[in-house]
Design a protein around this motif. Structure first.
Motif, PDB file in Angstrom:
ATOM      1  N   ASN A 241      27.230  49.959  37.708  1.00  0.00           N
ATOM      2  CA  ASN A 241      26.214  49.375  38.583  1.00  0.00           C
ATOM      3  C   ASN A 241      26.550  47.947  39.000  1.00  0.00           C
ATOM      4  N   VAL A 242      27.239  47.203  38.130  1.00  0.00           N
ATOM      5  CA  VAL A 242      27.519  45.798  38.449  1.00  0.00           C
ATOM      6  C   VAL A 242      28.772  45.623  39.294  1.00  0.00           C
ATOM      7  N   LEU A 243      29.575  46.665  39.447  1.00  0.00           N
ATOM      8  CA  LEU A 243      30.836  46.526  40.172  1.00  0.00           C
ATOM      9  C   LEU A 243      30.667  45.944  41.575  1.00  0.00           C
ATOM     10  N   PRO A 244      29.693  46.402  42.383  1.00  0.00           N
ATOM     11  CA  PRO A 244      29.571  45.832  43.729  1.00  0.00           C
ATOM     12  C   PRO A 244      29.099  44.379  43.740  1.00  0.00           C
ATOM     13  N   ASP A 245      28.479  43.914  42.629  1.00  0.00           N
ATOM     14  CA  ASP A 245      27.865  42.583  42.626  1.00  0.00           C
ATOM     15  C   ASP A 245      28.610  41.576  41.754  1.00  0.00           C
ATOM     16  N   LEU A 246      29.819  41.893  41.315  1.00  0.00           N
ATOM     17  CA  LEU A 246      30.525  40.995  40.400  1.00  0.00           C
ATOM     18  C   LEU A 246      30.709  39.601  40.987  1.00  0.00           C
ATOM     19  N   ALA A 247      31.071  39.538  42.258  1.00  0.00           N
ATOM     20  CA  ALA A 247      31.324  38.230  42.876  1.00  0.00           C
ATOM     21  C   ALA A 247      30.036  37.416  42.983  1.00  0.00           C
ATOM     22  N   ASP A 248      28.950  38.035  43.471  1.00  0.00           N
ATOM     23  CA  ASP A 248      27.673  37.323  43.592  1.00  0.00           C
ATOM     24  C   ASP A 248      27.161  36.887  42.225  1.00  0.00           C
ATOM     25  N   ASP A 249      27.314  37.765  41.231  1.00  0.00           N
ATOM     26  CA  ASP A 249      26.847  37.427  39.894  1.00  0.00           C
ATOM     27  C   ASP A 249      27.627  36.244  39.322  1.00  0.00           C
ATOM     28  N   ALA A 250      28.945  36.247  39.519  1.00  0.00           N
ATOM     29  CA  ALA A 250      29.765  35.151  39.002  1.00  0.00           C
ATOM     30  C   ALA A 250      29.378  33.825  39.652  1.00  0.00           C
TER      31      ALA A 250
ATOM     32  N   HIS B 257      11.731  39.626  40.531  1.00  0.00           N
ATOM     33  CA  HIS B 257      10.937  38.418  40.330  1.00  0.00           C
ATOM     34  C   HIS B 257      11.706  37.395  39.502  1.00  0.00           C
ATOM     35  N   LEU B 258      12.368  37.860  38.447  1.00  0.00           N
ATOM     36  CA  LEU B 258      13.152  36.958  37.606  1.00  0.00           C
ATOM     37  C   LEU B 258      14.382  36.412  38.331  1.00  0.00           C
ATOM     38  N   ASP B 259      14.935  37.221  39.233  1.00  0.00           N
ATOM     39  CA  ASP B 259      16.170  36.834  39.918  1.00  0.00           C
ATOM     40  C   ASP B 259      15.935  36.054  41.208  1.00  0.00           C
ATOM     41  N   LEU B 260      14.709  35.651  41.475  1.00  0.00           N
ATOM     42  CA  LEU B 260      14.416  35.014  42.754  1.00  0.00           C
ATOM     43  C   LEU B 260      15.303  33.790  43.014  1.00  0.00           C
ATOM     44  N   ASP B 261      15.425  32.906  42.054  1.00  0.00           N
ATOM     45  CA  ASP B 261      16.246  31.707  42.255  1.00  0.00           C
ATOM     46  C   ASP B 261      17.708  32.060  42.494  1.00  0.00           C
ATOM     47  N   ARG B 262      18.208  33.023  41.747  1.00  0.00           N
ATOM     48  CA  ARG B 262      19.598  33.468  41.942  1.00  0.00           C
ATOM     49  C   ARG B 262      19.801  34.059  43.316  1.00  0.00           C
ATOM     50  N   ASP B 263      18.851  34.893  43.754  1.00  0.00           N
ATOM     51  CA  ASP B 263      18.984  35.539  45.060  1.00  0.00           C
ATOM     52  C   ASP B 263      18.887  34.517  46.198  1.00  0.00           C
ATOM     53  N   LEU B 264      18.067  33.494  46.005  1.00  0.00           N
ATOM     54  CA  LEU B 264      18.010  32.416  46.996  1.00  0.00           C
ATOM     55  C   LEU B 264      19.340  31.669  47.054  1.00  0.00           C
TER      56      LEU B 264
ATOM     57  N   ALA C 125      22.253  32.786  46.313  1.00  0.00           N
ATOM     58  CA  ALA C 125      23.295  33.655  46.870  1.00  0.00           C
ATOM     59  C   ALA C 125      22.989  34.085  48.300  1.00  0.00           C
ATOM     60  N   ALA C 126      21.848  33.624  48.845  1.00  0.00           N
ATOM     61  CA  ALA C 126      21.429  33.982  50.209  1.00  0.00           C
ATOM     62  C   ALA C 126      21.401  35.492  50.409  1.00  0.00           C
ATOM     63  N   ARG C 127      20.758  36.192  49.460  1.00  0.00           N
ATOM     64  CA  ARG C 127      20.686  37.638  49.525  1.00  0.00           C
ATOM     65  C   ARG C 127      19.670  38.072  50.581  1.00  0.00           C
ATOM     66  N   LEU C 128      20.160  38.591  51.686  1.00  0.00           N
ATOM     67  CA  LEU C 128      19.280  39.030  52.770  1.00  0.00           C
ATOM     68  C   LEU C 128      18.664  40.391  52.501  1.00  0.00           C
ATOM     69  N   ASP C 129      19.135  41.083  51.445  1.00  0.00           N
ATOM     70  CA  ASP C 129      18.598  42.398  51.103  1.00  0.00           C
ATOM     71  C   ASP C 129      17.482  42.315  50.070  1.00  0.00           C
ATOM     72  N   LYS C 130      17.079  41.088  49.714  1.00  0.00           N
ATOM     73  CA  LYS C 130      16.046  40.896  48.711  1.00  0.00           C
ATOM     74  C   LYS C 130      14.785  40.349  49.376  1.00  0.00           C
ATOM     75  N   PRO C 131      13.727  41.158  49.504  1.00  0.00           N
ATOM     76  CA  PRO C 131      12.515  40.732  50.222  1.00  0.00           C
ATOM     77  C   PRO C 131      11.862  39.472  49.661  1.00  0.00           C
ATOM     78  N   LEU C 132      11.945  39.269  48.355  1.00  0.00           N
ATOM     79  CA  LEU C 132      11.391  38.045  47.781  1.00  0.00           C
ATOM     80  C   LEU C 132      12.174  36.825  48.254  1.00  0.00           C
ATOM     81  N   ALA C 133      13.485  36.945  48.287  1.00  0.00           N
ATOM     82  CA  ALA C 133      14.329  35.819  48.692  1.00  0.00           C
ATOM     83  C   ALA C 133      14.195  35.510  50.178  1.00  0.00           C
ATOM     84  N   THR C 134      13.908  36.525  50.985  1.00  0.00           N
ATOM     85  CA  THR C 134      13.764  36.298  52.427  1.00  0.00           C
ATOM     86  C   THR C 134      12.347  35.913  52.817  1.00  0.00           C
ATOM     87  N   GLY C 135      11.419  35.931  51.848  1.00  0.00           N
ATOM     88  CA  GLY C 135      10.044  35.541  52.132  1.00  0.00           C
ATOM     89  C   GLY C 135       9.191  36.631  52.746  1.00  0.00           C
TER      90      GLY C 135
END
Length: 269
Positions: free
Chosen positions: A170-179, A57-64, A66-76
């Motif tokens: 845990n953050v290793l796979p997401d370093l690029a998206d997080d940056a 819920h907190l990461d919704l704007d970030r996931d939008l 980053a176009a995260r297709l694996d995040k149900p909130l971001a995909t609607g």
């Protein structure tokens, strides 16, 4: 059904099931009653679900962004309001089930979950991002055992080191998206190699503490496996892709979990 599946995916079900399984096994190892073990499992599962939903819920704007297709909130697939209700219900359930295991241990678990929420809300973007992981995972053995003095000190210390190592891994796979979305926790400041080495070092330290405290052949064997796996995994990662390092670190975390559970059983043996 599609909405329910999406809600489950938004809860980070993998970590939730893993942490709950570890808690239940620790409960068995510490000799808790079957009723207590069920309550421990329900409390930890509820707490982990609340943490996962709160995070998404907190990461919704970030996931939008980053176009995260694996995040149900971001995909609607699910509305934000449904996730807020899920957070509230799971948080209340966590408090109730935690206290039913006993007030001394229950308060510790509530504190651990609150610490994880503080990571989502505040520490994720700071150099102190590892602290909630160390605190929360360190409290898990004490909660499961029944209170602050019920678990041996070395299980608490090893749990904290395991939590710290898990954060860096845990953050290793997401370093690029997080940056790309402005997340600057401690692992991001260390960079990939620094995070890999720190994760391996923390997890190895946990394995050493557990192996020495348990002092039995299987614990020393697990430590030997960890010592051999780290340089091999790092070498393979440098020569055959970074995923090998991540897999090695996760395998080392698994060794720590097995030793932690074995350690709890050795206390009551």
């Amino acid at each position: 059904m599609a909405a329910i599946r999406a809600l489950i995916r938004a809860s980070h079900p993998g970590p939730a099931v893993l942490v709950t399984t570890v808690a239940v096994l620790l409960g068995v190892g510490f000799g808790r009653t079957p009723a207590d073990i069920v309550l421990i499992g329900l409390a930890v599962m509820a707490g982990q679900l609340s943490i996962g939903w709160h995070n998404d819920h907190l990461d919704l704007d970030r996931d939008l962004a980053a176009a995260r297709l694996d995040k149900p909130l971001a995909t609607g697939e699910i509305p934000a309001g449904a996730v807020r209700w899920a957070v509230a219900v799971s948080a209340v359930a966590c408090v109730v089930f935690s206290l039913l295991t006993g007030p001394a241990g229950g308060v510790l678990h509530i504190a651990a979950v609150a610490s994880a929420w503080s990571y989502n809300q505040f520490y994720k973007h700071t150099p102190w991002s590892v602290l909630p992981f160390v605190f929360s995972f360190g409290l898990l053995p004490a909660f499961v055992a029944g209170g602050p003095t019920a678990a041996p000190w070395w299980t608490v210390l090893a749990g904290g080191l395991l939590g710290g190592g898990a954060h860096f891994a845990n953050v290793l796979p997401d370093l690029a998206d997080d940056a790309a979305t402005g997340v600057r926790g401690l692992p991001h400041r260390f960079g990939r190699l620094g995070s890999e080495l720190t994760a391996a070092g923390l997890l190895l330290a946990a394995a050493i503490i557990l192996a020495v405290a348990i002092g039995r052949w299987y614990a020393l064997t697990g430590l030997a496996v960890a010592v051999i796996a780290i340089p091999v995994g790092l070498w393979l990662g440098r020569n055959h892709g970074g995923r090998m390092v991540f897999r090695t670190v996760m395998a080392l975390a698994l060794v720590d979990v097995v030793l932690l559970v074995a350690g709890s059983a050795s206390v009551t043996a």
